[in-house]
Design an enzyme around this catalytic site. Structure first.
Site, PDB file in Angstrom:
ATOM      1  N   CYS A 152     -44.079 -52.645  73.603  1.00 27.03           N
ATOM      2  CA  CYS A 152     -44.125 -53.948  73.502  1.00 27.03           C
ATOM      3  C   CYS A 152     -45.108 -54.812  74.636  1.00 27.03           C
ATOM      4  O   CYS A 152     -46.399 -54.255  74.222  1.00 27.03           O
ATOM      5  CB  CYS A 152     -42.658 -54.656  73.813  1.00 27.03           C
ATOM      6  SG  CYS A 152     -42.650 -56.562  73.306  1.00 27.03           S
ATOM      7  N   HIS A 164     -38.662 -51.330  70.392  1.00 24.56           N
ATOM      8  CA  HIS A 164     -38.114 -51.048  71.706  1.00 24.56           C
ATOM      9  C   HIS A 164     -37.022 -49.824  71.418  1.00 24.56           C
ATOM     10  O   HIS A 164     -35.889 -49.999  71.369  1.00 24.56           O
ATOM     11  CB  HIS A 164     -37.365 -52.209  72.395  1.00 24.56           C
ATOM     12  CG  HIS A 164     -38.240 -53.166  72.866  1.00 24.56           C
ATOM     13  ND1 HIS A 164     -38.378 -53.419  73.978  1.00 24.56           N
ATOM     14  CD2 HIS A 164     -38.746 -54.403  72.218  1.00 24.56           C
ATOM     15  CE1 HIS A 164     -39.296 -54.353  74.118  1.00 24.56           C
ATOM     16  NE2 HIS A 164     -39.507 -54.974  72.988  1.00 24.56           N
ATOM     17  N   GLU A 177     -36.304 -48.010  73.754  1.00 29.47           N
ATOM     18  CA  GLU A 177     -35.222 -48.065  74.970  1.00 29.47           C
ATOM     19  C   GLU A 177     -34.015 -48.697  74.745  1.00 29.47           C
ATOM     20  O   GLU A 177     -33.018 -48.915  75.451  1.00 29.47           O
ATOM     21  CB  GLU A 177     -36.079 -48.038  76.340  1.00 29.47           C
ATOM     22  CG  GLU A 177     -36.268 -49.755  76.470  1.00 29.47           C
ATOM     23  CD  GLU A 177     -37.255 -50.412  75.729  1.00 29.47           C
ATOM     24  OE1 GLU A 177     -37.904 -49.602  74.866  1.00 29.47           O
ATOM     25  OE2 GLU A 177     -37.605 -51.546  75.918  1.00 29.47           O
TER      26      GLU A 177
END
Lengths: 228, 84
Positions: free
Chosen positions: A86, A195, A197
């Site tokens: 991002c 994302h 994560e």
């Protein structure tokens, strides 16, 4: 394996990144402030999402000149895995570590939801645990994820297999060729808008992102074993 | 003192979603004939006159930070002898 999670003023996904490494991948991670002048102690560099320097001027344009970025460039040159998500991706673009640029989503809206991604290239240190063409669900959260590059650059990206992830089905932001994530020619610097994560635990909505971190670890262990 | 005015605009080959939205809003308001709207940035820099090559310095700033050459063009005007 020891990861550096780079923290800029305005980063806000650093804790997610740390959690993914520490609690799910079960490897070492440390927060590293953006004015740090050495990354020699780390085996992998992670640039998390957020709004570094308030997104002033252009996303990532000011963070790109933080002292730590010289070290990130060094790490990239040395072949260490460098992974930006991002805002981290936006910083890598501004720094010229990845080609192209980012601009406003076509819809002009901030989008925050799960999207489907297609693994375009699984012969990379970031995606070896996925199947080629595998469709995974990963959240996005951005206002400027509309990836742009000129046609010449796009042709090079395609030719070298540098397009790692594309949006499957609907493209949420208008990016060229549905691009969600690209890597450098050498294959050790990856940037992506979604994302992974935030998708490392089924309890929190899905774990499709974990394989990305497992791929990095696998590659590191293999090269480490050879070197040792 | 130099007063430097920098104009940063999106390259013509790059779509401008903001400009498109503003254009359609103007049309809805009844302004006819607005064929295109492109949104850019305007910056003013006050720079001390030290006998430096001001033009080279401004170009450098524009190329490295004030604009992103991948998607943006820039132009500038330099006013000399400005009293701040």
């Amino acid at each position: 394996m020891k990861f550096a999670v780079i923290v800029f003023p305005g980063s806000n996904c650093d804790v997610d990144m740390y959690h993914a490494i520490k609690d799910e991948l079960k490897e070492e991670a440390e927060y590293v402030w953006h004015d740090t002048e050495s990354l020699e102690d780390y085996d992998g560099i992670l640039l998390p999402g957020g709004f570094s320097f308030g997104d002033y001027l252009r996303t990532g344009s000011i963070a790109r000149f933080s002292p730590v970025m010289r070290e990130v460039e060094k790490a990239a040159k040395a072949g260490k895995p460098v992974f930006g998500v991002c805002n981290g991706f936006q910083i890598l673009l501004e720094a010229g570590l990845l080609p192209g640029a980012m601009h406003r989503n076509e819809s002009l809206k901030f989008i925050c939801r799960h999207v489907e991604l297609k693994v375009e290239n699984n012969e990379t240190m970031f995606t070896s645990a996925y199947e080629k063409g595998e469709v995974i669900s990963i959240p996005v959260a951005h206002g400027e994820g509309n990836y742009y590059c000129d046609e010449e650059t796009l042709a090079i990206l395609e030719q070298n297999g540098q397009i790692v992830f594309t949006y499957n089905g609907e493209n949420p932001n208008g990016s060229v060729r549905n691009i969600a994530g690209i890597m450098n020619e050498k294959g050790n610097v990856l940037g992506m808008m979604p994302h992974p994560e935030r998708a490392v635990d089924p309890l929190l909505g899905g774990a499709d992102g974990l394989k990305l971190f497992q791929s990095i670890l696998k590659q590191w262990r293999e090269s480490h074993a050879v070197n040792a | 003192m130099f007063k430097v005015k920098v104009y940063v605009t999106l390259r013509e080959s790059v779509l401008d979603p903001q400009g498109t939205a503003v254009k359609s809003s103007l049309a809805k308001m009844g302004y006819e004939g607005v064929e295109d709207v492109r949104i850019g940035k305007y910056m003013e820099l006050m720079i001390e006159d030290k006998g430096q090559d001001i033009e080279a310095a401004v170009k450098d700033m524009c190329g490295r930070l004030l604009s992103n050459p991948v998607i943006e063009d820039y132009r500038y005007e330099i006013e000399e002898g400005v009293v701040s």
